[in-house]
Design a protein around this motif. Structure first.
Motif, mmCIF file in Angstrom:
data_model
loop_
_atom_site.group_PDB
_atom_site.id
_atom_site.type_symbol
_atom_site.label_atom_id
_atom_site.label_comp_id
_atom_site.label_asym_id
_atom_site.label_seq_id
_atom_site.Cartn_x
_atom_site.Cartn_y
_atom_site.Cartn_z
ATOM 1 N N ARG A 24 1.146 -1.135 -0.206
ATOM 2 C CA ARG A 24 0.220 -0.071 0.206
ATOM 3 C C ARG A 24 1.009 1.405 0.129
ATOM 4 N NH1 ARG A 24 -5.351 -0.104 1.596
ATOM 5 N NH2 ARG A 24 -6.174 1.601 1.510
ATOM 6 N N THR A 55 -8.297 2.999 -12.785
ATOM 7 C CA THR A 55 -7.742 0.931 -11.482
ATOM 8 C C THR A 55 -9.050 0.605 -11.680
ATOM 9 O OG1 THR A 55 -8.481 2.735 -9.938
ATOM 10 C CG2 THR A 55 -5.552 2.275 -11.053
ATOM 11 N N HIS A 57 -8.922 -2.710 -8.847
ATOM 12 C CA HIS A 57 -8.996 -2.594 -7.743
ATOM 13 C C HIS A 57 -9.748 -3.853 -7.412
ATOM 14 C CE1 HIS A 57 -6.366 0.307 -6.551
ATOM 15 N NE2 HIS A 57 -7.473 1.761 -7.317
ATOM 16 N N ILE A 60 -9.227 -5.298 -1.797
ATOM 17 C CA ILE A 60 -8.838 -4.816 -0.757
ATOM 18 C C ILE A 60 -8.560 -4.610 0.207
ATOM 19 C CG2 ILE A 60 -10.329 -2.514 0.554
ATOM 20 C CD1 ILE A 60 -10.111 -2.636 -2.929
ATOM 21 N N PHE A 65 -2.335 -3.538 -2.569
ATOM 22 C CA PHE A 65 -3.227 -3.065 -3.748
ATOM 23 C C PHE A 65 -3.242 -4.728 -4.924
ATOM 24 C CE2 PHE A 65 -3.447 1.795 -2.802
ATOM 25 C CZ PHE A 65 -4.094 1.593 -2.333
ATOM 26 N N PHE A 67 -4.561 -4.344 -7.945
ATOM 27 C CA PHE A 67 -5.297 -3.680 -9.469
ATOM 28 C C PHE A 67 -4.612 -3.980 -10.587
ATOM 29 C CE2 PHE A 67 -2.060 -0.573 -7.869
ATOM 30 C CZ PHE A 67 -1.457 0.412 -9.395
ATOM 31 N N ASP A 126 -14.850 -6.169 -5.888
ATOM 32 C CA ASP A 126 -14.399 -5.124 -6.334
ATOM 33 C C ASP A 126 -14.602 -3.719 -6.697
ATOM 34 O OD1 ASP A 126 -16.174 -5.571 -7.735
ATOM 35 O OD2 ASP A 126 -14.909 -5.379 -9.715
#
Length: 153
Positions: A24, A55, A57, A60, A65, A67, A126
């Motif tokens: 992160r 992006t 993702h 989570i 991250f 993505f 997501d």
């Protein structure tokens, strides 16, 4: 902070993308190079971007991250380096616009997810962020505009 939260249906898009998994605290170091790599391949292959980059993702996690840095394109791209073809399927999403610096996105997502829950909606795992106005347009972070998209179950 959030403008016009609502539910809508996205249109399907072809994309060129780079999958990224990063701690992160390293996101600011990997995001720019990933999106630059996508744009370079898109242009090298004679494709045209057809909208703002975004992006997707996938997971989570407080520490990581996971993505995809994506550029919507007019024609499919061939895989090259880390860039692969993909799509953004037509999907029912909750959507809102956040205006402000990227550092405020976490708080904006918290407020947006609270709005989604208050509407009795359930989001998937997501999410998508589409960057409408960013550092390529202005150095004033208070003017950045990010479209938040929470796919719905």
């Amino acid at each position: 902070m959030l403008e016009n939260p609502h539910v809508t249906e996205t249109e399907a898009l072809l994309v060129a993308k780079v999958p990224v998994t990063t701690p992160r605290d390293k996101i600011h170091e990997v995001m720019g190079p990933a999106i630059s790599e996508v744009y370079a391949i898109v242009l090298e292959q004679g494709r045209s971007p057809v909208g703002p980059w975004f992006t997707h993702h996938l997971r989570i996690d407080p520490a990581v991250f996971d993505f995809e840095a994506c550029v919507p394109v007019d024609q499919p791209v061939a895989a090259a380096g880390r860039v692969v073809p993909g799509d953004w399927p037509a999907t029912r999403v909750a959507r809102a616009i956040y205006q402000g610096p990227y550092e405020g996105l976490g708080e904006a997502w918290g407020a947006f997810k609270a709005w989604v829950a208050a509407q009795g909606l359930t989001g998937r795992d997501d999410l998508y962020e589409r960057y409408l106005v960013g550092p390529e347009s202005t150095t004033d972070g208070t003017q950045f505009r990010t479209e938040l998209n929470q796919p719905l179950v």
